[in-house]
Enzyme design. Structure first.
Site, PDB file in Angstrom:
ATOM      1  N   GLN A  75      -3.463 -13.759  -0.544  1.00 57.60           N
ATOM      2  CA  GLN A  75      -3.718 -12.560   0.235  1.00 57.60           C
ATOM      3  C   GLN A  75      -5.127 -12.002   0.003  1.00 57.60           C
ATOM      4  O   GLN A  75      -5.799 -12.358  -0.976  1.00 57.60           O
ATOM      5  CB  GLN A  75      -2.687 -11.484  -0.114  1.00 57.60           C
ATOM      6  CG  GLN A  75      -1.278 -11.826   0.351  1.00 57.60           C
ATOM      7  CD  GLN A  75      -0.306 -10.681   0.128  1.00 57.60           C
ATOM      8  OE1 GLN A  75       0.481 -10.702  -0.795  1.00 57.60           O
ATOM      9  NE2 GLN A  75      -0.369  -9.678   0.985  1.00 57.60           N
ATOM     10  N   HIS A  76      -5.529 -11.140   0.921  1.00 61.85           N
ATOM     11  CA  HIS A  76      -6.702 -10.267   0.800  1.00 61.85           C
ATOM     12  C   HIS A  76      -8.055 -10.949   0.966  1.00 61.85           C
ATOM     13  O   HIS A  76      -9.050 -10.266   1.162  1.00 61.85           O
ATOM     14  CB  HIS A  76      -6.731  -9.529  -0.552  1.00 61.85           C
ATOM     15  CG  HIS A  76      -5.448  -8.931  -0.983  1.00 61.85           C
ATOM     16  ND1 HIS A  76      -4.668  -8.155  -0.160  1.00 61.85           N
ATOM     17  CD2 HIS A  76      -4.785  -9.012  -2.181  1.00 61.85           C
ATOM     18  CE1 HIS A  76      -3.594  -7.768  -0.824  1.00 61.85           C
ATOM     19  NE2 HIS A  76      -3.631  -8.278  -2.037  1.00 61.85           N
ATOM     20  N   ASP A 234       1.152 -14.979   0.442  1.00 64.61           N
ATOM     21  CA  ASP A 234       1.863 -15.789  -0.543  1.00 64.61           C
ATOM     22  C   ASP A 234       3.074 -15.086  -1.147  1.00 64.61           C
ATOM     23  O   ASP A 234       4.126 -15.708  -1.361  1.00 64.61           O
ATOM     24  CB  ASP A 234       0.922 -16.288  -1.643  1.00 64.61           C
ATOM     25  CG  ASP A 234       0.089 -15.191  -2.290  1.00 64.61           C
ATOM     26  OD1 ASP A 234       0.261 -13.994  -1.955  1.00 64.61           O
ATOM     27  OD2 ASP A 234      -0.765 -15.532  -3.136  1.00 64.61           O
TER      28      ASP A 234
END
Length: 474
Positions: A75-76, A234
């Site tokens: 992520q991110h 995830d």
């Protein structure tokens, strides 16, 4: 003899590697799998992910006979694309903390830690910290203005890989899902929409962002006609792979430490400790993450000159509480609490506790205490834990398994080791392919339960030590 059903593939493009599993869509039976490493670092050329994906797919026997694919990704991460779809600069990953100052500025601009924190939490479910995409975009605008000017679209790692798999070149074809979008800082899981005003505040303009695909829906197809599902962040993919239901708390100890819980209602935490993410099914996934997880055990094992099995054996020779020795494990800074420049420390060192087994035990307990604090923060949002599922690389440690119920205060179920992010992506692919209202039910066996009386003194001593540590940082 039962005729095998269609095959689906799940991809886990994580910080460290790419994993591919191929499973039967209706039964979940594993057919084959493959993996390939990713380069180390906190910024990575996305082409390295694509190369690793091709290698992992090849080792998994290819995708020619696969009917649907889904990508679960870290992520991110910030992937910036120019007008022609080319990557502007290496992607900044979730664990890159250079945007910590940008995060503070964004909170201050909405009224400071208390007022601003609540404003952000109510707007998008999260309060900016260095991990989130929106803070990385602010950093880019301030420190690399030429790259910012070239950025026509911004997406996440799994978005970019899905786009590449589709063969698309038009930025309008970028897609994401609600779980990964909820970790950007500019999409609200409550309203299901982007906050372009916050994106413009952070970046100075509004680049193109991916279309959010509904859970269980198709995002696109590959040039060969294979269906591409929405994909997922995830943590949401792992929850789906584990079959986590409302009330389940998943504690994952990998590169990062993560505590998540599946809920029917969104959560708001103005302190930013709990991120109000969405899950991959239409529910919500309040989450607490720490930067320091399995690598804490790596570091102490290296210090003691043993492998992970040796570290576990040493730790299990010590009594709960490690003779009063406490390790505050902020070895890489920390995200929860938000201390990007912090370091670790050892407290309670005496002649009696200056032993290898007490230090090993302190490493295990310090790691678990940080996660226990995260679980308490999630519970404070209204979640009532029904069971704890312990997963991740460090869950293989017998010392972690046996200590977990003593520190977390609940019985702990440990599923067999598996690629749960990739499995969740595969289950999502099957959901999109089969067209059912809910994901298919895939049986899973081999879960072991660990149960032991809680030892409150371990967390009490940790609170004292971490409080002393924080006061010194202040």
């Amino acid at each position: 003899m039962t005729t095998p059903g269609p095959l689906v593939a799940g991809i886990d493009s994580s910080t460290q590697s790419c994993k591919v599993v191929v499973r039967e869509a209706r039964t979940g039976r594993l057919v084959r799998e493959g993996r390939a490493p990713h380069p180390e670092g906190m910024e990575v050329d996305p082409e390295a992910w694509w190369t690793a994906l091709q290698t992992a797919v090849g080792l998994a026997g290819g995708l020619e006979d696969v009917a649907a694919v889904s990508v679960g990704g870290q992520q991110h991460g910030m992937v910036c694309l120019d007008e022609d779809g080319h990557v502007v600069r290496p992607a900044l990953l979730w664990n890159d903390t250079r945007s910590a100052g940008a995060a503070r500025d964004l909170v201050d601009e909405l009224g400071g830690p208390e007022v601003g924190g609540r404003a952000w939490a109510e707007a998008v479910g999260v309060v900016p910290v260095a991990s989130f995409t929106i803070t990385k975009l602010r950093w880019l605008a301030e420190h690399e203005p030429e790259h910012a000017r070239r950025t026509a679209a911004v997406c996440l790692p799994h978005d970019w890989l899905t786009w590449r798999l589709s063969g698309a070149t038009d930025l309008a074809d970028l897609t994401t899902d609600r779980s990964d979008a909820s970790g950007t800082g500019y999409w609200s899981a409550v309203t299901g929409s982007y906050r372009e005003d916050l994106l413009e505040q952070a970046f100075g303009s509004v680049p193109r962002v991916p279309r959010v695909v509904a859970p269980g829906a198709a995002a696109a197809t590959t040039p060969g006609g294979t269906l591409l599902a929405a994909g997922a962040g995830d943590n949401a993919a792992a929850a789906l792979g584990l079959g986590a239901e409302v009330g389940d708390v998943v504690v994952s100890i990998g590169t990062s430490g993560v505590v998540t819980a599946v809920t029917d209602s969104p959560t708001v935490d103005p302190t930013g400790t709990v991120a109000g993410f969405a899950d991959a099914t239409g529910r919500f996934l309040p989450l607490v993450a720490t930067l320091n997880a399995a690598r804490v055990l790596d570091a102490v094992a290296g210090l003691l000159g043993v492998d992970h099995h040796g570290l576990a054996e040493l730790a299990m020779q010590a009594a709960p509480g490690a003779g009063g020795l406490v390790l505050v494990p902020y070895l890489e800074g920390e995200r929860t609490p938000n201390l990007p420049d912090a370091t670790g420390s050892v407290h309670g060192l005496t002649l009696a506790s200056a032993t290898r087994h007490d230090l090993a035990r302190a490493a295990v307990e310090g790691l678990l205490c940080g996660l226990a604090d995260g679980m308490q923060a999630v519970a404070a949002t209204g979640v009532e834990p029904r069971r704890v599922l312990l997963v991740g690389g460090a869950a293989a440690s017998e010392a972690v398994r046996t200590s977990a119920p003593q520190v977390l205060g609940l019985p702990v179920d440990v599923p067999p080791a598996g690629e749960y992010v990739a499995d969740g992506a595969a289950r999502q692919a099957a959901w999109a392919l089969l067209g059912d209202d809910v994901p298919p039910t895939w049986p899973r066996t081999g879960t072991r339960r660990y149960d032991a009386a809680a030892v409150p003194a371990v967390r009490e001593r940790y609170r004292e030590a971490s409080g002393l540590h924080l006061s010194r940082l202040g």
